[in-house]
Design an enzyme around this catalytic site. Structure first.
Site, mmCIF file in Angstrom:
data_model
loop_
_atom_site.group_PDB
_atom_site.id
_atom_site.type_symbol
_atom_site.label_atom_id
_atom_site.label_comp_id
_atom_site.label_asym_id
_atom_site.label_seq_id
_atom_site.Cartn_x
_atom_site.Cartn_y
_atom_site.Cartn_z
ATOM 1 N N GLU A 196 36.560 9.205 21.086
ATOM 2 C CA GLU A 196 35.105 10.358 21.157
ATOM 3 C C GLU A 196 35.047 11.095 19.752
ATOM 4 O O GLU A 196 34.411 12.053 19.383
ATOM 5 C CB GLU A 196 35.598 11.264 22.314
ATOM 6 C CG GLU A 196 34.992 10.821 23.613
ATOM 7 C CD GLU A 196 35.997 9.553 23.957
ATOM 8 O OE1 GLU A 196 37.009 9.560 24.110
ATOM 9 O OE2 GLU A 196 35.074 8.703 24.098
ATOM 10 N N ASN A 256 35.955 2.418 24.140
ATOM 11 C CA ASN A 256 34.653 2.584 23.823
ATOM 12 C C ASN A 256 34.085 2.431 22.389
ATOM 13 O O ASN A 256 34.693 2.916 21.635
ATOM 14 C CB ASN A 256 34.114 3.511 24.560
ATOM 15 C CG ASN A 256 34.465 4.939 23.914
ATOM 16 O OD1 ASN A 256 35.637 5.396 24.264
ATOM 17 N ND2 ASN A 256 33.590 5.658 22.925
ATOM 18 N N ASP A 306 30.222 4.215 28.145
ATOM 19 C CA ASP A 306 31.804 4.414 28.129
ATOM 20 C C ASP A 306 32.558 3.994 28.919
ATOM 21 O O ASP A 306 33.468 4.596 29.471
ATOM 22 C CB ASP A 306 31.690 6.076 28.027
ATOM 23 C CG ASP A 306 33.165 6.759 27.436
ATOM 24 O OD1 ASP A 306 33.895 6.084 26.799
ATOM 25 O OD2 ASP A 306 33.628 7.557 28.333
#
Lengths: 600, 170
Positions: A198, A282, A324
């Protein structure tokens, strides 16, 4: 005679690498033996194959109802407690979330603390850990305990004294790179992944020499072939060579440099094939419109040579991710006949809701079926091409930026997250802790700044339409690709399972229950409410020939995000699901190890 | 939407973080983040909600941006998590200036009992370009003017907001 308490202070963390000690027996042989000894629990995954199966049967389906708490240990830390303890030669090694303390408990002396290790880490690492400051456990090898700290430091501790043998920094937390995963020791190497998908962190796996801490090999998930340790001709996907620049060609420009594919899940190892298996996470950002292409090799199962790191085969499950669905969940390795022929299998229950069964030698795809009926982003996976057939209604790419795509199942936390399943060779079934959650997903433009969140989507999560259970604990037939039985749970099942020869399967729940169920039928045989919600993994071992069950409780992690909130049914377009109770009505924070046994 | 005084605060605080050498975008760019669409709104009530429940663009965009950069710690709908406070409650006591100061410079609360740390987000355009929108949304949540989940109806994205976004995000 009282034992001396050795406490290794923080300054020890900076002790420089010790000289190599040639002549120490290979970790391979010791670990190969220990991982098959059900009296110990020598690696976080139970064994190299990640089965989390124990041949112990003192505690069995006929007497598990008599289980009782034998002793407990408070970790002193409030954050989410993932992973579980190791038990080796009468010593239990317990780890904690940040600040990543490690305790060695003497099982021969009522759990007295033989030594503790308390690293000093810059608190700046706390807010760059996306979803709580979890840690999934320590590894053992060559007489050392290996800890992968939040700040990416890999430290080798003397298993007897806690003394720091060496320590290295694996990554750069100022760019959002952190450590949450458990190391695995293979031969003379200790292998770790990284976290930070992230934050636009570039995923990698690194093998360090257990004696010196020197890098043996490092393999990135994305980028140039030589940095990924892939061979354009020899490395295959579904039997075909991946070709030159397979990753570079699947990204626009240099986006791969902040392309994610982090490796924060579990490692597996097949000693016969000498292959290490893991999945990548991801692609960054969560906005698919901003990163055209297949984004290889994010969302991919890797099989790598343990000695060189060279990839033998890959399989990308979710090309160009739009939701994701990290591919980091564990790879369970076992052999089973398919169509009358014994096959070396790899089974992987992915975040994207499909349970994959592959030939772990060749990477051939054998089975890919939904393990939660509500999964809707793809109708099926084509076994020949390996490609998911997407439903355009749930494509956040097709619907585009600034458009809210509704009713996507599963939610971003997946039909299953990192919480590992267990496999019983007795029943041939995989016991899988699952999430049962759907979502709305709206991607939008986002800019990259080093060390800052690089997300680019708004999510809201809720139970599937007309249902109010957020989790199921299921038994999965990995050959037929079918659910055998399913136990609904009010919340996501975020605890790692344990299967035993006693025909019992154990798991924990977010409310804090440790449960034992019949491996054949799923019938509940025992339940005990521990001090906090369980996101740790259940383990078993013997001490003085008596079987024990141990589990860490301490709610948090991704599961702790909705702790105070619960989920409401007022999300648009979903009708009246009914207000959902929040988790904080059931449990509160606090790390505790609870150990169970049968009465004498 | 915010008085000129707040505008200055944004620029000053952002400028401070640039002095640390962390940012790529000129401080003036963040100033455009305050997309004043309705000069009549007060700082105490930085959102507007029509009779039929339609929320202004800033509040809606604040919902979206909150769920991108804040929700991972502060939980869905500002309700908190196991490791970060519920902003729905915090904003009942924290004034706008302090909210901004904490977002820009971060905050640390590390004791023997807790290890919580709010990062300094002053250099993050994904936060700072929309900080007033995020504040408007959270204040609306805190005041009970907006419920949980995605606001059902919202004002269309005004051209000024699109321009400001492009200018700020680069």
């Amino acid at each position: 005679m009282p034992r001396s308490l050795l406490t290794s202070g923080s300054s020890l963390a900076f002790v420089i690498a010790m000289a190599a000690c040639p002549g120490v027996a290979s970790a391979n042989e010791e670990l190969l033996r220990l991982q098959q000894d059900p009296n110990q629990w020598v690696m976080p995954t139970g064994d190299y194959a990640n089965t989390r199966y124990s041949a112990l049967d003192q505690i069995n389906k006929d007497n598990v109802g008599d289980l009782r708490v034998d002793w407990t240990f408070s970790t002193g830390v409030l954050r989410g407690h993932e992973g579980g303890p190791l038990i080796i030669d009468g010593v239990m090694y317990v780890h904690t979330p940040f600040p990543n303390n490690v305790y060695a408990l003497d099982l021969n002396n009522d759990g007295q603390i033989l030594w503790s290790y308390k690293p000093t880490q810059d608190p700046d690492v706390i807010p760059v850990m996306c979803c709580d400051t979890v840690n999934r456990g320590v590894a053992y090898g060559d007489g050392m305990i290996f800890l992968h700290q939040a700040d990416t430091t890999l430290v080798a501790l003397d298993a007897k004294t806690g003394e720091v043998k060496w320590s290295v920094k694996d990554g750069d937390p100022t760019k959002g790179e952190t450590g949450t995963s458990a190391p695995m020791v293979v031969k003379d190497k200790v292998i770790i992944g990284n976290s930070g998908g992230e934050f636009g962190v570039r995923g990698k796996v690194t093998a360090y020499n257990t004696q010196t801490g020197e890098i043996a090999w490092r393999a990135y998930s994305v980028g140039p072939d030589d940095e990924m340790l892939v061979d354009p001709q020899q490395t295959t996907e579904l039997g075909k060579p991946i070709g030159e620049n397979s990753s570079l060609n699947s990204w626009e420009g240099d986006q791969w440099q902040i392309g994610g594919g982090t490796t924060w899940g579990w490692l597996s190892y097949d000693p016969e094939l000498n292959l290490v298996y893991y999945g990548t996470g991801n692609p960054s950002t969560w906005n698919p419109v901003q990163r055209p292409g297949d984004n290889k090799w994010s969302m991919t199962i890797f099989a790598r040579d343990a000695d060189t790191g060279m990839a033998k085969w890959v399989y990308q499950m979710t090309p160009h991710d739009e939701w994701d669905y990290d591919g980091v969940n564990e790879m369970d390795l076992f052999d089973r006949p398919i169509n009358g022929q014994e096959r070396k299998l790899l089974v992987h229950m992915d975040r994207n809701g499909f349970g994959y069964t592959l030939d772990r030698e060749t990477g051939e795809l054998l089975v890919a079926e939904k393990f939660d009926p509500v999964v809707n982003w793809a109708t099926r996976v084509d076994i020949e091409t390996g490609k998911p057939e997407r439903d355009p209604r749930y494509s956040t790419e097709a619907n585009g930026e600034d458009v809210n795509t509704t009713g996507v199942c599963p939610a971003a936390l997946g039909s299953k997250d990192q919480q590992p399943a267990a496999y019983s060779p007795q029943t041939g079934l995989l016991y899988v802790p699952t999430n049962h959650v759907c979502m709305d997903y709206e991607p939008y433009q986002v800019a990259y700044t080093a060390g800052q969140p690089y997300v680019g989507a708004t999510l809201s999560m809720y139970p599937p339409e007309g249902e109010d259970n957020l989790g199921n604990f299921i038994a999965w037939d990995p050959v037929a690709g079918e659910i055998k039985w399913s136990i609904p749970e009010p919340f996501s099942v975020w605890s790692g399972a344990l299967a035993t020869a006693g025909d019992v399967v154990f798991y924990g729940t977010l409310e804090g229950y440790l449960k034992a169920v019949d491996a054949q039928t799923g019938e509940e045989l025992y339940s005990f409410k521990t001090p906090s919600g369980i996101i740790g993994n259940v383990t078993t071992y013997t001490h003085n020939r008596k079987q024990y069950i141990a589990v860490l409780s301490g709610v948090g992690g991704w599961a702790g995000i909705g702790m105070a909130a619960g989920l409401t049914g007022d999300t648009e377009g979903l009708g009246a699901v009914g207000a959902y109770k929040s988790l904080d009505q059931y449990t509160q924070l606090g790390g505790t190890l609870t150990v169970f046994s049968l009465p004498d | 939407m915010f008085p000129y005084r707040s505008f200055l605060t944004v620029a000053a605080l952002c400028g401070g973080s640039f002095a640390l050498g962390a940012a790529l975008i000129a401080p003036a760019a963040f100033g455009t983040a305050a997309t004043p669409t309705d000069g009549a709104e007060s700082e105490e009530k930085p959102y507007s909600i029509a009779e039929d429940g339609t929320v202004d663009w800033a509040t809606y965009n604040g919902y979206r941006r909150y769920n991108s950069v804040c929700f991972q710690c502060h939980g869905p709908d500002g309700l908190g998590s196991t490791f970060a406070p519920a902003l729905v409650e915090s904003l009942k006591v924290i004034p706008y200036e302090q909210f901004l100061e904490i977002v820009v410079n971060g905050r640390e609360n590390v004791t023997t009992a807790t290890e919580s740390k709010m990062p300094a987000l002053g250099a993050d355009p994904n936060v700072m370009c929309y900080i007033n929108d995020i504040y408007a949304y959270l204040k609306a949540r805190s005041d009970g003017a907006v419920g949980r989940g995605r606001p059902a109806k919202h004002q269309d994205k005004p051209p000024e907001a699109a321009e400001a976004e492009d200018a700020c995000m680069g």
